[in-house]
Scaffold this motif. Sequence first.
Motif, mmCIF file in Angstrom:
data_model
loop_
_atom_site.group_PDB
_atom_site.id
_atom_site.type_symbol
_atom_site.label_atom_id
_atom_site.label_comp_id
_atom_site.label_asym_id
_atom_site.label_seq_id
_atom_site.Cartn_x
_atom_site.Cartn_y
_atom_site.Cartn_z
ATOM 1 N N VAL A 1 61.555 15.139 17.099
ATOM 2 C CA VAL A 1 61.778 15.010 15.650
ATOM 3 C C VAL A 1 62.386 16.606 15.491
ATOM 4 C CG1 VAL A 1 60.174 13.213 15.034
ATOM 5 C CG2 VAL A 1 59.435 15.589 15.418
ATOM 6 N N ASP A 2 62.935 16.570 14.259
ATOM 7 C CA ASP A 2 63.290 17.846 13.426
ATOM 8 C C ASP A 2 61.774 18.350 12.803
ATOM 9 O OD1 ASP A 2 65.506 18.852 14.179
ATOM 10 O OD2 ASP A 2 66.619 17.787 12.494
ATOM 11 N N SER A 3 61.309 19.493 12.995
ATOM 12 C CA SER A 3 60.366 19.868 12.071
ATOM 13 C C SER A 3 60.248 21.369 11.468
ATOM 14 C CB SER A 3 58.950 19.879 12.926
ATOM 15 O OG SER A 3 58.791 20.421 14.035
ATOM 16 N N GLN A 4 59.630 21.637 10.405
ATOM 17 C CA GLN A 4 59.685 22.871 9.761
ATOM 18 C C GLN A 4 58.191 23.344 9.672
ATOM 19 O OE1 GLN A 4 61.571 23.720 5.868
ATOM 20 N NE2 GLN A 4 62.952 21.763 6.485
ATOM 21 N N GLU A 5 57.942 24.494 9.643
ATOM 22 C CA GLU A 5 56.623 25.253 9.558
ATOM 23 C C GLU A 5 56.665 25.812 8.503
ATOM 24 O OE1 GLU A 5 53.932 26.101 13.110
ATOM 25 O OE2 GLU A 5 54.457 28.029 12.080
ATOM 26 N N PHE A 6 55.473 25.622 7.541
ATOM 27 C CA PHE A 6 55.531 26.318 6.241
ATOM 28 C C PHE A 6 54.078 26.535 5.939
ATOM 29 C CE2 PHE A 6 56.767 22.255 4.854
ATOM 30 C CZ PHE A 6 55.717 22.132 4.016
ATOM 31 N N ASP A 7 53.701 27.730 5.083
ATOM 32 C CA ASP A 7 52.466 28.006 4.572
ATOM 33 C C ASP A 7 51.741 26.900 3.621
ATOM 34 O OD1 ASP A 7 51.291 30.633 5.355
ATOM 35 O OD2 ASP A 7 50.312 29.998 3.505
ATOM 36 N N VAL A 8 50.714 26.583 3.580
ATOM 37 C CA VAL A 8 50.159 25.631 2.966
ATOM 38 C C VAL A 8 50.223 26.185 1.464
ATOM 39 C CG1 VAL A 8 47.691 26.144 2.922
ATOM 40 C CG2 VAL A 8 48.212 23.678 2.484
ATOM 41 N N ASP A 9 50.061 27.440 1.324
ATOM 42 C CA ASP A 9 50.191 27.847 -0.179
ATOM 43 C C ASP A 9 51.363 28.222 -0.557
ATOM 44 O OD1 ASP A 9 47.429 27.731 -0.084
ATOM 45 O OD2 ASP A 9 47.346 29.805 0.757
ATOM 46 N N CYS A 10 52.663 27.766 -0.123
ATOM 47 C CA CYS A 10 53.788 28.196 -0.389
ATOM 48 C C CYS A 10 54.382 27.147 -1.545
ATOM 49 C CB CYS A 10 55.118 28.150 0.755
ATOM 50 S SG CYS A 10 56.022 26.552 0.923
ATOM 51 N N ALA A 11 55.091 27.717 -2.403
ATOM 52 C CA ALA A 11 55.704 26.984 -3.645
ATOM 53 C C ALA A 11 56.327 25.603 -3.513
ATOM 54 C CB ALA A 11 56.506 28.155 -4.413
ATOM 55 N N ASP A 12 56.954 25.689 -2.091
ATOM 56 C CA ASP A 12 57.591 24.387 -2.148
ATOM 57 C C ASP A 12 56.990 23.082 -1.516
ATOM 58 O OD1 ASP A 12 59.741 25.971 -2.609
ATOM 59 O OD2 ASP A 12 60.315 26.585 -0.634
ATOM 60 N N VAL A 13 55.550 23.174 -1.454
ATOM 61 C CA VAL A 13 55.058 22.334 -0.768
ATOM 62 C C VAL A 13 55.135 20.893 -1.394
ATOM 63 C CG1 VAL A 13 52.725 21.221 -0.049
ATOM 64 C CG2 VAL A 13 53.107 23.655 -0.002
ATOM 65 N N ASP A 14 55.001 20.842 -2.893
ATOM 66 C CA ASP A 14 55.193 19.569 -3.389
ATOM 67 C C ASP A 14 56.483 18.897 -3.307
ATOM 68 O OD1 ASP A 14 53.203 19.488 -4.869
ATOM 69 O OD2 ASP A 14 53.718 20.236 -6.870
ATOM 70 N N SER A 15 57.668 19.650 -3.274
ATOM 71 C CA SER A 15 59.091 19.109 -2.968
ATOM 72 C C SER A 15 59.031 18.817 -1.374
ATOM 73 C CB SER A 15 59.951 20.204 -3.174
ATOM 74 O OG SER A 15 60.202 21.137 -2.471
ATOM 75 N N LEU A 16 58.275 19.474 -0.732
ATOM 76 C CA LEU A 16 58.573 19.376 0.804
ATOM 77 C C LEU A 16 57.802 18.121 1.344
ATOM 78 C CD1 LEU A 16 58.371 22.677 2.051
ATOM 79 C CD2 LEU A 16 60.268 21.132 2.860
ATOM 80 N N ILE A 17 56.421 17.636 0.868
ATOM 81 C CA ILE A 17 55.823 16.570 1.351
ATOM 82 C C ILE A 17 55.587 15.409 0.093
ATOM 83 C CG2 ILE A 17 54.750 17.784 3.070
ATOM 84 C CD1 ILE A 17 52.287 17.665 1.614
#
Length: 534
Positions: A205-221
């Motif tokens: 799979v393609d995966s990305q890693e990002f901080d749980v506090d980052c601003a885009d979480v809503d749009s990402l998950i």
Amino acid sequence: MSQIDNQMTEEIKKRRTFAIISHPDAGKTTLTEKFLLYGGAINLAGTVKGRKAAKHAVSDWMEIEKERGISVTSSAMQFNYDGFCINILDTPGHQDFSEDTYRTLMAADSAVMVIDGSKGVEAQTIKLFKVCVMRHIPIFTFINKFDREARDPYELLDEIEEVLGIRTCPVNWPIGCGKSFKGVYDRFSKKITTFTAAMGGAKEVDSQEFDVDCADVDSLIGQDYHQQLRDDIELLDGASDELDMERVRIGDLSPVFFGSALTNFGVETFLEHFLKMTTPPLSRKTLDGKIDPFRPDFSAFVFKIQANMNKAHRDRIAFMRICSGKFEAGMEVNHVQGGKKIRLTQPQQLMAQDRKIVEEAYAGDIIGIFDPGIFAIGDTLCASNEKFQFEGIPTFAPEHFARVRQVDTMKRKQFIKGVNQIAQEGAIQIFQEFNSGMEEIIVGVVGVLQFEVLTYRLRNEYNVEVILEKLPFEHIRWVENPGEVDVARIQGTSDMKRIKDLKNNPLLLFINSWSVGMVLDRNPALKLSEFGRA
Ligand code: G4P
């Protein structure tokens, strides 16, 4: 410390030796393949072993048995990853080989338990798990197949804790599952790794890693999953056990990881955490104290014997776990149980489907040695001027029993030789009537397939025809204190039978499990055990 000792110490420190256990189909083979891919040990996933080998019917097995492909009984694979030298002990998937699996666990320093996220804890896992608990080795849990519909993760953890009696500490946490599997949240790095379903049959799979506090979480998950994750984090941080490595090391607390082996999601993270959390080879107990893995003198014990790799020569390979020091091809060692000095020739190591000759190996490694029929399971090998014995490997309770009779009594010698050799390999256990010798023997096996294997092998390799009469017993107990009780006078139940093993140790067979308790009640001095000592 000399340079040679230094190099040996460095090599041993790098070793991590573990077994993967699971109920068939939970994904053990797939996970092993992915591990090997990371180590560069194989180029393509799918080559570890014929998967079907674990699932085949009896007739197929006989074919495989004839060829003796590595598939059925491969033993260990070694690969390097991130500065570690990893030995994965392979455990046969078919439940009829579970006794081999039990013994393999004796050679491991830790275990990885693979659980199918939609099925939870299954029968085979429970049995194997008991052996890990008995040894107090660390157990790491990989809950697999989250790319499919899975059960509620809290429910899965509860089940592990209740059924297996071990506490859990999730290291990562799944966000959704199946079609709406968004990824996992790492509770320690506080990062989310997203999961994007594989396209067009791609297996990664393609995966990305990002901080749980980052601003885009809503749009990402998605907003809902984000909220759910916040709640989960709060709950887990408040209610789950802390990751106490002392408890992990004694097998009291299992770090848990969620992922999907098939799509290679969460596998590398698992491997990285796992390698940091596990230790190099630990000391091993002997009858008179412990042996430190870093001591320069070589020592090892045999945990598995694989017969007839080449039928024409009736040869065997004895697999041993090195417990201390360095092994060098051709070295002379003391075979303690045999009372003889021997030279270890033709050492082999297995890597995926290839065998290679090893020139040197270190504590933690598994090697296979050509065995002209002198080794038995549990035997110790040590430096030629030493003489100690590692603690024996427990004999696991067989669950099926049969009386074995020869058709042609003239072939007594071959018959005795055959059953003894097959028993030495650990495929069957043989017992005798309590008051007589080897006129008739009783065979006990962990899986019923072994009865057919026994008949087949006696016919093909020893030219002996036998008739098996199945016995109704299902429970066996070793009398732990025969010096303190008169076995002939034990107050039994109507379904109890006295037998003895080849070393004349007394045992009791029962049809019903409740009879075991009743006999213990009736005979207060009697001590019974589910495990014997090889
Ligand atoms: P085992 O060694 O524990 O017996 O299990 P194995 O890895 O052989 O996996 C059993 C089946 O489960 C295989 O499918 C495998 O592809 C599938 N599987 C393993 N991991 C995952 C996962 O993370 N997600 C999903 N969705 N499936 C998984 P099969 O159809 O029986 O075999 P094959 O035809 O794929 O070889």
